[in-house]
Scaffold this active site. Structure first.
Site, PDB file in Angstrom:
ATOM      1  N   THR A  14       0.686  -1.312   0.038  1.00 41.69           N
ATOM      2  CA  THR A  14      -0.094   0.050   0.084  1.00 41.69           C
ATOM      3  C   THR A  14       0.937   1.181  -0.008  1.00 41.69           C
ATOM      4  O   THR A  14       0.561   2.238   0.795  1.00 41.69           O
ATOM      5  CB  THR A  14      -0.897  -0.113   1.294  1.00 41.69           C
ATOM      6  OG1 THR A  14      -0.224  -0.296   2.453  1.00 41.69           O
ATOM      7  CG2 THR A  14      -1.858  -1.113   1.191  1.00 41.69           C
ATOM      8  N   GLU A  68       3.733   6.868   6.893  1.00 45.10           N
ATOM      9  CA  GLU A  68       3.879   5.642   6.700  1.00 45.10           C
ATOM     10  C   GLU A  68       4.481   5.783   5.427  1.00 45.10           C
ATOM     11  O   GLU A  68       5.330   4.887   4.889  1.00 45.10           O
ATOM     12  CB  GLU A  68       2.866   4.678   7.111  1.00 45.10           C
ATOM     13  CG  GLU A  68       3.451   3.334   6.673  1.00 45.10           C
ATOM     14  CD  GLU A  68       2.562   2.099   7.456  1.00 45.10           C
ATOM     15  OE1 GLU A  68       2.508   1.998   8.676  1.00 45.10           O
ATOM     16  OE2 GLU A  68       1.211   1.805   6.618  1.00 45.10           O
TER      17      GLU A  68
END
Ligand code: UDP
Ligand code: MN
Length: 374
Positions: free
Chosen positions: A264, A322
């Site tokens: 992701t 992230e």
């Protein structure tokens, strides 16, 4: 003496002022790097320190720097020798008998991946304990996340860098909610007030900026290594000096057997965190990153810059900081990687065979209840 010579008097007055300004500038000039480095903490700043819980509130570090303009840190003299004591008995390594046959234990750029079985805790401890290191540990507890602090801290005192000097830096909007936890000798807890942000994504995003600023303000003088951890976590087993390295990332427990196209990562080229489908090594989790203070400073500074650029064009990366961390680790390879043992998730339930020890794990939380805007 200069009566009747106004031009001469004027000249003398001006030169006097210039001289005075020169002297003042000399006295109050910015501290040069050499002086910053000489004020670095000596190897043992806390000899014989008693168990102490110092909860000193310091002014919020927020907005003390602008993205491109951070203080330059001089390299700390961190002892990185692997000196080993004489006479210690331990199992012999055999070149044809790998410690682990079931998992990757070294990356293609020759960084170790730390798993149970790949290191001997006795050897590791006897190498690192004499180095007299201080490990800064940052944790954010804003809004309802203060409820996670007690378990986090109490479990850390049992399993996290035991017998090392650990300085916790707790960033919170509610300093009075920080629990009193008994800390082992040499360990300290500092509370740093931060404002409450409206969106949980914003809290998550601002962490890079706040860590960068706090490293510049104080951590570069107070610690050798720094580890930045999520608070909604608990330690269950040893999380020791085997994690120490220049730049350290942790592999996400949900994606470690995925092909890179399914990671992701941020996939929009407009974002600074963009990673094309055919690139990437591992998917790293934002809950844990660390390393030498100087290296983590570079990481937080770059991620913070990229976050600001994205913000200026109205882009927020898919998984906030992230995503930027994953970009950073793609182009600045970590020197040590932590296997998912070091970052598990209680939501995963049981552990597969390759996970021989769960050391640190996200607790199950009701996101809708703890987050501000869900
Ligand atoms: N956080 C916080 N208050 C919030 C949201 C997040 O203090 O309202 C901090 C906290 O340290 C948390 C981290 O940001 O562990 C990351 O957020 P979260 O744990 O919710 O993200 P997840 O791990 O679920 O992706
Ligand atoms: Mn979390």
């Amino acid at each position: 003496m200069f009566k009747g010579r106004p031009l001469m008097r004027c000249c003398l007055l001006i030169s006097g002022i210039v001289l005075l300004l020169g002297v003042l500038q000399f006295i109050f000039r910015p501290v040069p790097f050499g002086v910053i480095s000489s004020c670095f903490r000596p190897s043992n700043p806390h000899p014989g320190i008693e168990p102490v819980l110092t909860q000193q509130a310091v002014p919020s570090p927020i907005a003390t720097t602008t993205p491109g303009k951070s203080k330059k840190l001089t390299r700390r003299p961190v002892n990185q020798d692997l000196a080993f004591p004489q006479g210690l008995h331990y199992e012999q390594p055999h070149l044809l008998k790998p410690w682990r046959g079931d998992v990757l234990t070294v990356t293609s750029w020759l960084a170790p991946i730390v798993w149970e079985g790949t290191f001997d805790p006795v050897i590791i401890d006897s190498i690192y304990k004499p180095q007299n290191l201080t490990i800064a540990t940052t944790v954010f507890a804003v809004g309802k996340y203060t409820r996670f602090l007690r378990d986090f801290l109490e479990s850390a005192e049992k399993h996290y860098m035991v017998d090392f000097k650990v300085h916790y830096y707790v960033f919170t909007d509610q300093p009075t909610e920080v629990p009193s936890v008994n800390l082992a000798p040499g360990r300290e807890l500092h509370v740093i007030p931060v404002p409450k942000f409206n969106r949980w994504q914003e809290i998550s995003l601002r962490r890079m900026e706040i860590i960068q600023t706090t490293i510049e303000e104080r951590i570069h003088k107070e610690a050798d290594y720094i580890y930045c951890l999520d608070v909604d976590m608990k330690f269950h087993n040893r999380w020791g000096p085997e994690v120490l390295g220049s730049l350290v990332g942790a592999i996400h427990p949900w994606f470690y057997d995925f092909d890179r196209v399914h990671f992701t990562y941020e996939r929009r080229p407009s974002s600074k965190a963009y990673i094309p489908k055919d690139q990437g090594d591992f998917y790293y989790m934002g809950c844990v990153f660390g390393g030498l203070v100087e290296e983590v400073h570079k990481l937080t500074k770059k991620c913070r810059e990229h976050l600001e650029v994205d913000k200026s064009i109205g882009v927020e990366a898919a998984w906030q900081e992230e995503s930027h961390l994953n970009w950073y680790f793609l182009y600045n390879k970590p020197t040590k990687l932590l296997s998912p043992e070091y970052l598990w998730d209680d939501l995963k339930g049981g552990t597969p065979r390759e996970i021989r020890a769960v050391r640190f794990s996200s607790v199950i939380k009701n996101k809708a209840e703890v987050r501000e805007n869900v």
